[in-house]
Design an enzyme around this catalytic site. Sequence first.
Site, PDB file in Angstrom:
ATOM      1  N   PHE A  13      47.345 -20.606  51.415  1.00 51.10           N
ATOM      2  CA  PHE A  13      46.941 -21.986  51.177  1.00 51.10           C
ATOM      3  C   PHE A  13      45.429 -22.129  51.297  1.00 51.10           C
ATOM      4  O   PHE A  13      44.821 -21.615  52.248  1.00 51.10           O
ATOM      5  CB  PHE A  13      47.567 -22.920  52.223  1.00 51.10           C
ATOM      6  CG  PHE A  13      49.003 -23.255  51.996  1.00 51.10           C
ATOM      7  CD1 PHE A  13      49.368 -24.327  51.202  1.00 51.10           C
ATOM      8  CD2 PHE A  13      50.003 -22.504  52.603  1.00 51.10           C
ATOM      9  CE1 PHE A  13      50.703 -24.651  51.005  1.00 51.10           C
ATOM     10  CE2 PHE A  13      51.337 -22.816  52.414  1.00 51.10           C
ATOM     11  CZ  PHE A  13      51.693 -23.892  51.613  1.00 51.10           C
ATOM     12  N   ASP A  14      44.841 -22.840  50.361  1.00 49.42           N
ATOM     13  CA  ASP A  14      43.516 -23.381  50.585  1.00 49.42           C
ATOM     14  C   ASP A  14      43.675 -24.496  51.626  1.00 49.42           C
ATOM     15  O   ASP A  14      44.779 -24.994  51.852  1.00 49.42           O
ATOM     16  CB  ASP A  14      42.952 -23.928  49.270  1.00 49.42           C
ATOM     17  CG  ASP A  14      41.566 -24.497  49.424  1.00 49.42           C
ATOM     18  OD1 ASP A  14      40.745 -23.901  50.142  1.00 49.42           O
ATOM     19  OD2 ASP A  14      41.298 -25.563  48.835  1.00 49.42           O
ATOM     20  N   LEU A  15      42.574 -24.916  52.245  1.00 53.81           N
ATOM     21  CA  LEU A  15      42.667 -25.936  53.293  1.00 53.81           C
ATOM     22  C   LEU A  15      42.258 -27.310  52.757  1.00 53.81           C
ATOM     23  O   LEU A  15      43.097 -28.190  52.572  1.00 53.81           O
ATOM     24  CB  LEU A  15      41.804 -25.522  54.490  1.00 53.81           C
ATOM     25  CG  LEU A  15      42.034 -26.266  55.805  1.00 53.81           C
ATOM     26  CD1 LEU A  15      41.468 -25.458  56.969  1.00 53.81           C
ATOM     27  CD2 LEU A  15      41.432 -27.652  55.819  1.00 53.81           C
TER      28      LEU A  15
END
Length: 218
Positions: A13-15
Site C-alpha cells: 500500500f501507498d500511504l
Amino acid sequence: MPDSLSAADAVLFDLDGVLVDSRHAFATSLNAALAGNGLEERPAAELHRFLGPPLEMTMRELVGDDPALVDSCVAAYRGRLREHGPRESRPYDGIPEVVAMLASAMPLAVATSKPQALAEPLLEAFGLAGHFAVIVGPSMEARDEPKAVTIERALRHLPAGASPVMVGDRRYDVIGARAHGLPCAGALWGVGGEEELREAGAAALVAEPRDLVALLGA
C-alpha cells in the site's frame, strides 16, 4: 478482473492518498514552511497535486533550486508535520476495516515516499500499523528516493515467491510497481485521479476501499 490481481497473495500500500487522507496536513505544513522562509503561501487545492512524489522534488518546484532554501523548507515542513500530522489527517472511510480483512488473508506492507520516521507513528496513531508486516519509507536523510527503490525494499519483507499487487493513487506508484513487474490497482479516492492512473498503466481502478476485497479475491 486481471488475473494478476485476483491471484495476488500479498499487498503493498501507498500511504498518503490511499490509507490516509493527509491533504489538509500536507498543504498546511507546506504553507507553514513557505511562510517561515519568507515565501508566499499557496492555495491548498494548488498544493494537493504535489502529494506523492519525493518532498525535495516538490520543494524545488515550489521554491527553486537553492539547496539551502530547499533544505530549510523541508525541515520546517517535517517539523510541523511531525507535531500536527496525526491530528490533521484521517484514515479514509472503510480503510481500517478493509486493511484488517486483507491482513487476515495475506501479508501486507506499506511502501511510501513519506519518511519512515513519520509514516510509522502516523499509522500507529490510527491503529493501523499492526496490520502490516513492514512499513517502508525513505530515511530522513534520503533525497528524491524513487518509488521503485522504496518498493524494492518493502518486497524484501514479503514471503519468497509471493505475488504482490501495489495499491496507489499516483503515477509514481504505478511506475514504481511496474519496475518490479507488479500490477498496480489505482485508488480513485486519492489525489491522482482516473486519467493520471490510466495513462500510467494501472492494471485496474478502484472506486472505494471496500472494492479492494473483491478485486484481490480476498
